[in-house]
Design a protein around this motif. Structure first.
Motif, PDB file in Angstrom:
ATOM      1  N   LEU A   1      15.328  -1.777 -43.358  1.00  0.00           N
ATOM      2  CA  LEU A   1      14.054  -2.386 -43.725  1.00  0.00           C
ATOM      3  C   LEU A   1      14.240  -3.869 -43.982  1.00  0.00           C
ATOM      4  CD1 LEU A   1      13.155   0.343 -46.342  1.00  0.00           C
ATOM      5  CD2 LEU A   1      11.826  -0.027 -44.269  1.00  0.00           C
ATOM      6  N   GLU A   2      13.191  -4.649 -43.739  1.00  0.00           N
ATOM      7  CA  GLU A   2      13.148  -6.051 -44.135  1.00  0.00           C
ATOM      8  C   GLU A   2      11.903  -6.239 -44.984  1.00  0.00           C
ATOM      9  OE1 GLU A   2      13.644  -9.087 -41.267  1.00  0.00           O
ATOM     10  OE2 GLU A   2      15.605  -8.373 -40.604  1.00  0.00           O
ATOM     11  N   VAL A   3      12.096  -6.733 -46.209  1.00  0.00           N
ATOM     12  CA  VAL A   3      11.006  -6.822 -47.171  1.00  0.00           C
ATOM     13  C   VAL A   3      10.771  -8.280 -47.548  1.00  0.00           C
ATOM     14  CG1 VAL A   3      10.096  -5.945 -49.347  1.00  0.00           C
ATOM     15  CG2 VAL A   3      11.792  -4.606 -48.083  1.00  0.00           C
ATOM     16  N   SER A   4       9.560  -8.757 -47.340  1.00  0.00           N
ATOM     17  CA  SER A   4       9.216 -10.122 -47.744  1.00  0.00           C
ATOM     18  C   SER A   4       9.165 -10.213 -49.264  1.00  0.00           C
ATOM     19  CB  SER A   4       7.855 -10.525 -47.158  1.00  0.00           C
ATOM     20  OG  SER A   4       7.899 -10.519 -45.746  1.00  0.00           O
ATOM     21  N   VAL A   5       9.518 -11.394 -49.766  1.00  0.00           N
ATOM     22  CA  VAL A   5       9.548 -11.622 -51.220  1.00  0.00           C
ATOM     23  C   VAL A   5       8.319 -12.435 -51.609  1.00  0.00           C
ATOM     24  CG1 VAL A   5      10.850 -12.598 -53.131  1.00  0.00           C
ATOM     25  CG2 VAL A   5      12.064 -11.595 -51.173  1.00  0.00           C
ATOM     26  N   THR A   6       7.569 -11.934 -52.569  1.00  0.00           N
ATOM     27  CA  THR A   6       6.434 -12.661 -53.107  1.00  0.00           C
ATOM     28  C   THR A   6       6.745 -13.091 -54.537  1.00  0.00           C
ATOM     29  OG1 THR A   6       5.380 -10.612 -53.849  1.00  0.00           O
ATOM     30  CG2 THR A   6       4.770 -11.435 -51.670  1.00  0.00           C
TER      31      THR A   6
END
Length: 203
Positions: free
Chosen positions: A193-198
């Motif tokens: 998985l690749e998860v964007s950081v907010t």
């Protein structure tokens, strides 16, 4: 040719035909068994693929990006409901799968040292993490439930000339690259998985 010879020849012919028929039956049975085994393997592979876990993940950092929280939600598939809780293990992948593949020059870090370092913006700070912060201890999770893990910023390797600020700037917009391994009832799945950081307040 006498009558006895004729009878013997006929008996031999019958025996040969019977032997050929037996061999043919054996081959047919063997082929049928092989086909059944192949179909069984294909069905097992299909069922295994159909049960691949679906994860929804979010990463929210505080305003200073000094800490972050990874939330992992097991959404499905419905077929996993019959498995009850499954074991999941989260680990971090490097930004480039070929890190450490180059030639090893004298005075430089070994390929193993390069691969062992976390090349990415965050590392685990959660309880049960390993020494590097790359992996956390397994947890049990059921479909429809979620868990979370604390994160802290990663740091440049000891042999790098980059400062911590340089390092954070390089990875400022990089996603968290995860690998979640799930195990249940003798089956195992690895989900990249690749998860964007907010950031808090913008999530």
């Amino acid at each position: 040719m006498t009558t006895t010879d004729t009878i013997a020849a006929l008996a031999l012919a019958v025996a040969v035909v019977a032997a050929v028929a037996a061999i043919g039956s054996w081959k047919a049975a063997r082929n049928a068994n092989g086909a059944a085994q192949t179909l069984s393997r294909i069905e097992e592979q299909r069922l295994h693929a159909d049960l691949t876990p679906h994860f929804r993940c979010t990463v929210v950092a505080n305003e200073s990006r000094s800490t972050a929280m990874l939330r992992v939600h097991l959404e499905g598939p419905p077929g996993l409901l019959s498995h009850g809780s499954i074991e999941i293990t989260a680990s971090l992948r490097n930004d480039n799968p070929h890190r450490g593949d180059g030639p090893h020059l004298a005075g430089t870090p070994t390929p193993e040292e390069v691969r062992a370092h976390i090349w990415g913006p965050w590392k685990f700070s959660a309880d049960g993490r390993d020494d590097t912060g790359r992996t956390v201890a397994p947890q049990q999770l059921a479909v429809g439930e979620w868990t979370r893990y604390g994160l802290t910023p990663s740091t440049p390797p000891s042999w790098s000339a980059d400062t911590a600020d340089d390092w954070r700037r390089d990875y400022a917009n990089a996603p968290l690259r995860l690998s979640i391994t799930a195990r249940s009832k003798g089956s195992a799945w690895t989900v990249p998985l690749e998860v964007s950081v907010t950031t808090e307040g913008t999530a």
